[in-house]
Enzyme design. Structure first.
Site, PDB file in Angstrom:
ATOM      1  N   ASP A  17       0.819  -0.968  -0.052  1.00 21.48           N
ATOM      2  CA  ASP A  17      -0.125  -0.152  -0.202  1.00 21.48           C
ATOM      3  C   ASP A  17       0.715   0.765   0.106  1.00 21.48           C
ATOM      4  O   ASP A  17       0.438   2.388  -0.664  1.00 21.48           O
ATOM      5  CB  ASP A  17      -0.873   0.109   1.089  1.00 21.48           C
ATOM      6  CG  ASP A  17      -1.961   1.093   0.941  1.00 21.48           C
ATOM      7  OD1 ASP A  17      -2.391   1.342   0.360  1.00 21.48           O
ATOM      8  OD2 ASP A  17      -2.382   1.702   1.676  1.00 21.48           O
ATOM      9  N   HIS A 207      -7.074   0.034   9.299  1.00 24.35           N
ATOM     10  CA  HIS A 207      -5.973   0.899   8.383  1.00 24.35           C
ATOM     11  C   HIS A 207      -6.556   2.237   8.040  1.00 24.35           C
ATOM     12  O   HIS A 207      -6.876   2.866   8.090  1.00 24.35           O
ATOM     13  CB  HIS A 207      -6.414  -0.111   7.012  1.00 24.35           C
ATOM     14  CG  HIS A 207      -5.528   0.690   6.110  1.00 24.35           C
ATOM     15  ND1 HIS A 207      -4.413   0.262   5.657  1.00 24.35           N
ATOM     16  CD2 HIS A 207      -5.261   1.959   5.944  1.00 24.35           C
ATOM     17  CE1 HIS A 207      -3.389   1.091   5.040  1.00 24.35           C
ATOM     18  NE2 HIS A 207      -4.052   1.924   4.212  1.00 24.35           N
ATOM     19  N   CYS A 240      -1.653   9.691  -0.377  1.00 26.01           N
ATOM     20  CA  CYS A 240      -3.750   9.606  -1.059  1.00 26.01           C
ATOM     21  C   CYS A 240      -4.033  10.303  -2.400  1.00 26.01           C
ATOM     22  O   CYS A 240      -3.883  11.081  -2.294  1.00 26.01           O
ATOM     23  CB  CYS A 240      -4.133  11.035  -0.002  1.00 26.01           C
ATOM     24  SG  CYS A 240      -5.314  10.199   1.087  1.00 26.01           S
TER      25      CYS A 240
END
Length: 304
Positions: A17, A207, A240
């Site tokens: 991730d 998360h 992000c």
């Protein structure tokens, strides 16, 4: 405040991730980072994602990376699979833990995988069956659990319902993802409470992203509710995608630094994780957001 868990399980998600949201780095660098992380005491690592190379070029070398990683039998490795094809690739590669993801927000799910939330859940039911037939576990990650960059707030009832369908279809556990850092401690308490009331026997992972600076505060709120399973990313790797320039995942060393000082064990060597964060920073070639990487642990003193 309720009693805190004596110990938490931390899944290190930096190699997947984290790096998935960075500019592509060589496979050799990914392999070196995973191998270094295996020496930190972390017990779980999300290593790769099996996705189409044209969709996410950062994970195009997943098979190459996984084949070359030095497997530590004390560590549980997992892979993310966005669809049935990816799940089969993960199982064929030897993974016994697979994660599938669906957005609670229908708009986000369509933007992410070009299908509705309901359609993704139907495929996840197939993925669960295939994984179980192969002797693997399947965790369903519900993203946009605390809000969507397109729709705004997502009703708690919607999030619990999406997770509930996956649970009814046999998922082994659930995870709630704070995709763009919209969670706050109060909202964490509300969602975790609602989920626990509806599904008290289902394992829950959380998360969090630190996009708006509430990542560790959200962890504390969850700890006070007895949650003992969290994701984190070495150095705070990752960004992000829907909030350009914002930080992404909470940093593993910051999580460890905070909870160990509270008497909550992680099994992770903080100094070794800080060293891994420095390695990660060198790999991506930019300063990572971890403050513990910058300042060191609270016990660090200045030589006289």
């Amino acid at each position: 405040m309720t009693d805190l868990p004596a110990r938490i399980s931390v899944r290190e998600v930096g190699p997947r991730d984290g790096l998935q949201n960075e500019d592509p780095v060589p496979a050799t660098a990914k392999i070196a980072l995973i191998d270094q992380l295996t020496k930190t005491g972390v017990s779980r690592i999300e290593a790769v994602s099996f996705v189409r190379a044209e969709a996410i070029p950062q994970m195009a070398d997943a098979d190459e990376v996984w084949a070359a990683v030095t497997k530590n039998p004390a560590i549980r490795y997992s892979a993310l699979a966005p669809n049935l094809r990816g799940a089969r690739r993960a199982l064929d590669a030897g993974f016994s833990e697979v994660e599938a993801v669906v957005s609670a927000s229908d708009t986000h799910n369509r933007k992410n995988v070009n299908r509705s939330t309901g359609q993704s859940l139907d495929e996840i039911a197939e993925i669960i069956s295939v994984a179980h037939d192969r002797g693997a576990t399947l965790q369903v990650i519900v993203s946009t659990a605390w809000g969507c960059p397109y729709e705004g707030d997502v009703p708690v009832s919607r999030v619990v319902s999406v997770a509930g369908q996956a649970i009814a279809d046999g998922t082994d556990s659930a995870s709630f993802g704070d995709t763009t850092g919209m969670a706050t401690p109060a909202r964490v308490r509300t969602l975790v409470g609602a989920f626990r009331s509806a599904h008290p026997e289902t394992g829950l992972n959380l998360h969090f992203h630190n996009t708006r600076g509430t990542g560790l505060a959200n962890v504390l709120a969850a700890l006070e509710l007895g949650v003992a399973d969290f994701d984190a990313s070495v150095g705070g790797l990752g960004g992000c995608p829907y909030a350009p320039g914002a930080t992404g995942n909470i940093a593993t060393e910051e999580l460890v630094h905070m909870v160990e000082d509270m008497g909550v064990a992680t099994g992770i060597d903080l100094a070794a994780m800080i060293a891994a964060a420095a390695e990660a920073e060198g790999i991506v070639g930019r300063a990572l957001p971890s403050q513990v990487l910058r300042a060191g642990p609270r016990t660090r003193t200045i030589a006289s």
